[in-house]
Scaffold this motif. Structure first.
Motif, PDB file in Angstrom:
ATOM      1  N   GLY A 252       0.748  -1.304   0.206  1.00 19.01           N
ATOM      2  CA  GLY A 252      -0.532   0.069   0.004  1.00 19.01           C
ATOM      3  C   GLY A 252       0.840   1.423   0.578  1.00 19.01           C
ATOM      4  N   GLU A 253       1.947   1.243   0.105  1.00 15.43           N
ATOM      5  CA  GLU A 253       3.033   2.496   0.121  1.00 15.43           C
ATOM      6  C   GLU A 253       2.563   3.567  -1.048  1.00 15.43           C
ATOM      7  OE1 GLU A 253       6.768   1.526  -1.376  1.00 15.43           O
ATOM      8  OE2 GLU A 253       6.941   0.737   0.263  1.00 15.43           O
ATOM      9  N   ARG A 254       2.809   2.955  -1.796  1.00 15.16           N
ATOM     10  CA  ARG A 254       2.168   3.742  -3.265  1.00 15.16           C
ATOM     11  C   ARG A 254       0.617   4.629  -3.574  1.00 15.16           C
ATOM     12  NH1 ARG A 254       6.745   5.571  -5.258  1.00 15.16           N
ATOM     13  NH2 ARG A 254       8.613   4.632  -4.976  1.00 15.16           N
ATOM     14  N   LEU A 255      -0.241   3.729  -2.666  1.00 13.03           N
ATOM     15  CA  LEU A 255      -1.422   4.137  -2.736  1.00 13.03           C
ATOM     16  C   LEU A 255      -1.338   6.159  -2.510  1.00 13.03           C
ATOM     17  CD1 LEU A 255      -4.117   3.482  -2.546  1.00 13.03           C
ATOM     18  CD2 LEU A 255      -4.180   3.592   0.068  1.00 13.03           C
ATOM     19  N   HIS A 276       4.124  10.906   2.275  1.00 17.65           N
ATOM     20  CA  HIS A 276       4.299  11.555   0.720  1.00 17.65           C
ATOM     21  C   HIS A 276       3.486  11.460   0.252  1.00 17.65           C
ATOM     22  CE1 HIS A 276       7.937  12.232   3.652  1.00 17.65           C
ATOM     23  NE2 HIS A 276       7.376  13.637   3.272  1.00 17.65           N
ATOM     24  N   HIS A 277       2.886   9.955  -0.321  1.00 10.09           N
ATOM     25  CA  HIS A 277       2.218   9.733  -1.365  1.00 10.09           C
ATOM     26  C   HIS A 277       0.729  10.366  -1.758  1.00 10.09           C
ATOM     27  CE1 HIS A 277       5.784   6.592  -2.431  1.00 10.09           C
ATOM     28  NE2 HIS A 277       6.788   8.037  -2.202  1.00 10.09           N
ATOM     29  N   ILE A 278       0.261   9.855  -0.361  1.00  6.62           N
ATOM     30  CA  ILE A 278      -1.456  10.120   0.293  1.00  6.62           C
ATOM     31  C   ILE A 278      -1.737  11.188  -0.371  1.00  6.62           C
ATOM     32  CG2 ILE A 278      -1.464   9.750   2.497  1.00  6.62           C
ATOM     33  CD1 ILE A 278      -3.625   7.204   1.575  1.00  6.62           C
ATOM     34  N   GLY A 279      -0.710  12.512   0.266  1.00  7.57           N
ATOM     35  CA  GLY A 279      -1.107  13.851   0.425  1.00  7.57           C
ATOM     36  C   GLY A 279      -0.716  14.613   1.536  1.00  7.57           C
ATOM     37  N   GLY A 280      -0.401  13.902   2.613  1.00  5.86           N
ATOM     38  CA  GLY A 280      -0.642  14.252   3.950  1.00  5.86           C
ATOM     39  C   GLY A 280      -1.276  14.107   5.200  1.00  5.86           C
ATOM     40  N   ILE A 281      -0.866  14.559   6.305  1.00  5.91           N
ATOM     41  CA  ILE A 281      -1.654  13.751   7.730  1.00  5.91           C
ATOM     42  C   ILE A 281      -3.300  13.449   6.881  1.00  5.91           C
ATOM     43  CG2 ILE A 281      -2.251  14.451   9.820  1.00  5.91           C
ATOM     44  CD1 ILE A 281       0.381  15.055   9.896  1.00  5.91           C
ATOM     45  N   PRO A 283      -5.582  13.340   5.230  1.00  6.77           N
ATOM     46  CA  PRO A 283      -6.144  12.455   3.874  1.00  6.77           C
ATOM     47  C   PRO A 283      -5.532  10.863   4.421  1.00  6.77           C
ATOM     48  CG  PRO A 283      -4.479  12.709   2.413  1.00  6.77           C
ATOM     49  CD  PRO A 283      -4.560  14.276   3.855  1.00  6.77           C
ATOM     50  N   TRP A 284      -4.230  10.779   5.264  1.00  6.55           N
ATOM     51  CA  TRP A 284      -3.899   9.607   5.985  1.00  6.55           C
ATOM     52  C   TRP A 284      -4.315   9.456   7.151  1.00  6.55           C
ATOM     53  CZ3 TRP A 284      -2.770   7.136   9.992  1.00  6.55           C
ATOM     54  CH2 TRP A 284      -1.383   6.296  10.769  1.00  6.55           C
ATOM     55  N   LEU A 285      -5.394  10.114   7.590  1.00  2.00           N
ATOM     56  CA  LEU A 285      -6.137   9.817   9.066  1.00  2.00           C
ATOM     57  C   LEU A 285      -7.438   9.190   7.967  1.00  2.00           C
ATOM     58  CD1 LEU A 285      -5.031  13.031  10.926  1.00  2.00           C
ATOM     59  CD2 LEU A 285      -4.429  10.691  11.760  1.00  2.00           C
ATOM     60  N   ARG A 286      -7.227  10.159   7.160  1.00  2.00           N
ATOM     61  CA  ARG A 286      -9.200   9.398   6.624  1.00  2.00           C
ATOM     62  C   ARG A 286      -9.082   7.720   6.208  1.00  2.00           C
ATOM     63  NH1 ARG A 286     -10.251  14.798   2.746  1.00  2.00           N
ATOM     64  NH2 ARG A 286     -10.889  16.019   3.922  1.00  2.00           N
ATOM     65  N   HIS A 309       4.432   9.584  15.008  1.00  2.00           N
ATOM     66  CA  HIS A 309       3.415  10.537  15.407  1.00  2.00           C
ATOM     67  C   HIS A 309       1.890   9.331  15.000  1.00  2.00           C
ATOM     68  CE1 HIS A 309       4.986  13.833  16.807  1.00  2.00           C
ATOM     69  NE2 HIS A 309       5.555  13.715  16.499  1.00  2.00           N
ATOM     70  N   LEU A 310       1.905   9.305  13.633  1.00  2.00           N
ATOM     71  CA  LEU A 310       0.521   9.099  13.091  1.00  2.00           C
ATOM     72  C   LEU A 310       0.169   7.810  13.749  1.00  2.00           C
ATOM     73  CD1 LEU A 310       0.643  10.504   9.531  1.00  2.00           C
ATOM     74  CD2 LEU A 310      -0.035  11.377  11.656  1.00  2.00           C
ATOM     75  N   VAL A 311       1.184   6.611  13.245  1.00  2.00           N
ATOM     76  CA  VAL A 311       0.915   5.333  13.808  1.00  2.00           C
ATOM     77  C   VAL A 311       0.544   5.103  15.442  1.00  2.00           C
ATOM     78  CG1 VAL A 311       2.203   2.976  14.199  1.00  2.00           C
ATOM     79  CG2 VAL A 311       2.793   4.493  12.224  1.00  2.00           C
ATOM     80  N   ALA A 312       1.387   5.902  16.410  1.00  2.00           N
ATOM     81  CA  ALA A 312       1.495   6.063  17.819  1.00  2.00           C
ATOM     82  C   ALA A 312      -0.241   6.399  17.947  1.00  2.00           C
ATOM     83  CB  ALA A 312       2.185   6.785  18.210  1.00  2.00           C
TER      84      ALA A 312
END
Length: 365
Positions: A252-255, A276-281, A283-286, A309-312
């Motif tokens: 999924g890293e290139r998503l 980075h690939h998904i466009g920032g924090i 959309p990452w959270l979504r 921070h996000l994984v935590a």
């Protein structure tokens, strides 16, 4: 309370890779070129974000997009992150959101989240939910495809001595029997308790990937996961490999499109995201919300100082991919101890960008 954006500053920098990485389709990589973005506010904190790539000219092109957005963002409330993200998305609609525009949004959005944490006086991991403050990290700056068995054994043992209990081995560039031999040799060098993540870097067709997965499953390698075995975006092929039940399939890293998150959730055992690939924090959270509903573990690709921070903050947060390639950018980089990254109580991302490094590492694009 509002916090107006006063201006946006960009820096193009290169951090060296020693020794170079022999990449399967990019050749010998000798450096990473990063676009550092600093968002300044009126009387308030400055936020930091960055994105990284191979080419100085390409990353400079991303910088031009950031500069265009900066003109539109001046005076806007930096705390209205969702509104600003949607506006930036609309302003870059003609660029199709599959590459440079997405990277530009990622750098700016990360900086806005850094500002939010600083303004609140909270570290980002706590602001986002605070599920844990320490996350496991696997070593990922060695064990490359081109290395022979002797060097793999030496590097693997050295990583264990440094305190890592998990590491990534690259596969897919050799006949299956050789890849299995390399994985087994690494296992013997690091012992039975170390987790070995394998990454095939999209190198195989589904039938080839299934054959390699079967060989690995029948061997003494005891791999932890089998990452990106088939061509990027080939969801049906990835699902075919996963459905064999031979190994844990990760990917999924290139998503880069949120519309593909459901396909990812149906195709892997272990999800991997890249901020980075998904466009920032934002959309990452979504994306993480969809994956959490599917009860999938979520690990991340590169940018450990941000994505820790996000994984935590996630219930199903799993692993950080650790490499020290961007440490030179920071006064006090986040570093693993005992194979874990422990986040501090410093607000926002908890990072101070080194002004001296921005000058010393500057490149032309």
């Amino acid at each position: 309370m509002s916090l107006a954006i006063a201006g946006i500053e960009t820096h193009l920098v290169a951090t060296p890779l020693t020794p170079p990485i022999v990449h399967p389709f990019l050749g010998a990589r000798t450096r990473f070129v990063s676009l550092v973005v600093l968002v300044h506010t009126e009387g308030g904190p400055t936020g930091f974000g960055y994105v990284t790539g191979e080419s100085a000219r390409q990353m400079a092109a991303v910088g031009r997009i950031v500069a265009d957005l900066a003109e539109r963002l001046k005076g806007a409330d930096a705390l209205c992150r969702t509104l600003l993200y949607e506006q930036m998305w609309n302003w870059t609609v003609d660029l199709l959101h599959e590459g440079a525009a997405t990277l530009a949004l990622a750098a700016l959005d990360t900086a806005l989240w850094d500002i939010a944490g600083k303004q609140a006086g909270e570290p980002l991991w706590r602001l986002l939910g605070g599920y844990r403050r320490s996350v496991p990290a696997y070593a990922s700056e060695s064990l490359w495809r081109h290395l022979g068995i002797d060097e793999l054994e030496r590097q693997g043992a050295a990583l264990v001595e440094r305190g890592f209990d998990a590491m990534k081995l690259r596969l897919g560039g050799r006949p299956a029997e050789e890849d299995v031999e390399r994985a087994v040799a690494l296992r013997r060098a690091v012992g039975p308790s170390v987790k070995i993540m394998t990454d095939v870097l999209w190198a195989l067709r589904p039938d080839e990937a299934i054959r390699l997965a079967r060989r690995l499953a029948d061997s003494e390698a005891g791999i932890f996961w089998f990452e990106e075995p088939v061509r990027d975006g080939h969801w049906d092929g990835l699902r075919r490999v996963r459905d064999q039940g031979l190994v844990t399939v990760a990917g999924g890293e290139r998503l880069s499109r949120l519309a593909d998150v459901h396909a990812l959730a149906r195709s892997v055992d272990h999800a991997i995201l890249d901020v980075h690939h998904i466009g920032g924090i934002t959309p990452w959270l979504r994306a993480a919300a969809v994956l959490e509903i599917a009860d999938l573990p979520i690990s991340v690709h590169i940018a450990p100082e941000i994505q820790a921070h996000l994984v935590a903050a996630q219930r199903t947060g799993a692993w950080i991919e650790y490499m020290s390639w961007w440490d030179a950018l920071f006064e006090e980089p986040l570093q693993p101890v005992g194979g874990r990254l422990t986040l501090t109580d410093k607000p926002g991302l908890g990072l101070e960008v080194s002004s001296a490094a921005l000058r010393r590492l500057a490149v032309e694009g």
